[in-house]
Write an enzyme that holds these catalytic residues in place. Structure first.
Site, PDB file in Angstrom:
ATOM      1  N   GLY A  18       0.930  -2.453  13.641  1.00 37.75           N
ATOM      2  CA  GLY A  18       0.725  -3.625  12.802  1.00 37.75           C
ATOM      3  C   GLY A  18       1.847  -3.788  11.806  1.00 37.75           C
ATOM      4  O   GLY A  18       2.659  -2.880  11.590  1.00 37.75           O
ATOM      5  N   GLY A  20       2.380  -5.779   7.907  1.00 38.05           N
ATOM      6  CA  GLY A  20       1.814  -6.602   6.856  1.00 38.05           C
ATOM      7  C   GLY A  20       2.455  -6.286   5.530  1.00 38.05           C
ATOM      8  O   GLY A  20       2.851  -5.140   5.282  1.00 38.05           O
ATOM      9  N   GLY A  21       2.568  -7.296   4.676  1.00 39.35           N
ATOM     10  CA  GLY A  21       3.170  -7.065   3.380  1.00 39.35           C
ATOM     11  C   GLY A  21       4.616  -6.626   3.520  1.00 39.35           C
ATOM     12  O   GLY A  21       5.446  -7.336   4.075  1.00 39.35           O
ATOM     13  N   VAL A  25       3.639  -0.407  10.692  1.00 39.85           N
ATOM     14  CA  VAL A  25       2.962   0.828  11.087  1.00 39.85           C
ATOM     15  C   VAL A  25       3.093   0.990  12.602  1.00 39.85           C
ATOM     16  O   VAL A  25       2.909   0.032  13.355  1.00 39.85           O
ATOM     17  CB  VAL A  25       1.472   0.812  10.676  1.00 39.85           C
ATOM     18  CG1 VAL A  25       0.792   2.114  11.099  1.00 39.85           C
ATOM     19  CG2 VAL A  25       1.339   0.606   9.168  1.00 39.85           C
ATOM     20  N   LYS A  41       4.252   4.881   8.866  1.00 42.00           N
ATOM     21  CA  LYS A  41       4.365   3.673   8.050  1.00 42.00           C
ATOM     22  C   LYS A  41       5.757   3.635   7.433  1.00 42.00           C
ATOM     23  O   LYS A  41       6.172   4.590   6.760  1.00 42.00           O
ATOM     24  CB  LYS A  41       3.299   3.661   6.951  1.00 42.00           C
ATOM     25  CG  LYS A  41       3.285   2.392   6.106  1.00 42.00           C
ATOM     26  CD  LYS A  41       2.087   2.404   5.158  1.00 42.00           C
ATOM     27  CE  LYS A  41       1.974   1.111   4.382  1.00 42.00           C
ATOM     28  NZ  LYS A  41       0.766   1.095   3.515  1.00 42.00           N
ATOM     29  N   ASP A 123      -8.636  -0.468  -4.816  1.00 45.97           N
ATOM     30  CA  ASP A 123      -8.408  -1.507  -3.805  1.00 45.97           C
ATOM     31  C   ASP A 123      -9.378  -1.346  -2.634  1.00 45.97           C
ATOM     32  O   ASP A 123      -8.991  -1.442  -1.468  1.00 45.97           O
ATOM     33  CB  ASP A 123      -6.963  -1.471  -3.321  1.00 45.97           C
ATOM     34  CG  ASP A 123      -6.539  -2.776  -2.639  1.00 45.97           C
ATOM     35  OD1 ASP A 123      -7.235  -3.799  -2.819  1.00 45.97           O
ATOM     36  OD2 ASP A 123      -5.523  -2.781  -1.925  1.00 45.97           O
TER      37      ASP A 123
END
Length: 262
Positions: A18, A20-21, A25, A41, A123
């Site tokens: 994946g 994101g941000g 990963v 990551k 979070d």
């Protein structure tokens, strides 16, 4: 982006998991021991100092906590870390309310363990709760904005780093987080997993902030007639504006939810 077959610091990339941000990963395996599989990551090349610091916190906090429902981290380098690979997806993929509540019970235990070590996750949300491939084990991930109470007792965040749909009022007003901050976020998560939407389903940033600060907790049983009114009162206490008015532990809160929905 890395491609399958590429090597990275002793690991061989199997596939991208994946992106994101500011990070990607990958599923990787040890070049010398193919049976040793990890999640890798890596921050993007355009990383900034804040993102590097967040990755370091993510590694250090998880590495300091030994719990079956907290992600294990293994190695760290400049702009990257390795951790255990959890391949079942996020908690929302579990098909039944009962299975989701069982997973939340595991996460509540993990959060109380975290709090006993004077750490607040800050979070908690459905996307940060993963499930193993068998659907039996829930794992709390991403300690990137976590706070160590011993070190940061006077810390006042300059900006909210947590996800707004799950942010407790004290985070939004610049106060230091506490254990009750995670109780609030866990309650928002529970509402979403049970009803399909977080307690304050606003689209705008200002709408969400205003709701967390000033609106009364919702009464989900009015929208979902299969929910008992006890669910409303349990959620209302967990979503109290004042941290001292919430439950003393995550386990207490989730146990009450489970009992109400049995």
């Amino acid at each position: 982006m890395l491609s399958a077959g590429e090597r990275f610091d002793g690991y061989v990339v199997d596939a991208a998991v994946g992106h994101g941000g500011s990070a990607a990963v990958y599923r990787v395996h040890d070049a010398d021991n193919p049976a040793r599989v990890r999640a890798l990551k890596i921050l993007d090349d355009r990383r900034n100092l804040a993102e590097v610091a967040r990755l370091r916190r993510e590694f250090d906090f998880a590495h300091a906590l030994d719990h079956p429902h907290i992600v294990k981290t293994y190695e760290r380098g400049p702009g990257w870390l390795t951790m255990e690979l959890i391949s079942g997806g996020a908690i929302a993929r579990l098909p039944t309310i009962g299975a989701r509540l069982g997973a939340l019970s595991q996460i509540a235990d993990a959060l109380d363990h975290t709090h006993n070590h004077a750490i607040v996750h800050c979070d908690v949300k459905p996307a940060n709760i993963l499930i193993d491939s068998h659907g039996n084990r829930a794992v709390l991930i991403d300690f990137g904005v976590a706070v160590a109470l011993r070190d940061d007792i006077c810390r006042r965040p300059a900006q909210v780093e947590a996800s707004l749909p799950y942010s407790a009022p004290e985070l939004l007003t610049g106060h230091a987080p506490a254990e009750a901050t995670d109780v609030y976020a866990l309650a928002c998560t529970a509402v979403e997993l049970v009803t399909g939407a977080p307690p304050f389903p606003y689209d705008s940033k200002m709408g969400l902030i205003g709701a967390h600060l000033y609106e009364k907790p919702p009464r989900p049983s009015r929208e979902h007639d299969w929910l008992p009114r006890a669910f409303d009162s349990i959620i209302a206490k967990a979503l109290a504006k004042a941290p001292s008015d919430r439950y003393q532990s995550c386990r207490e809160f989730v146990a009450l939810i489970v009992r109400a929905l049995q």
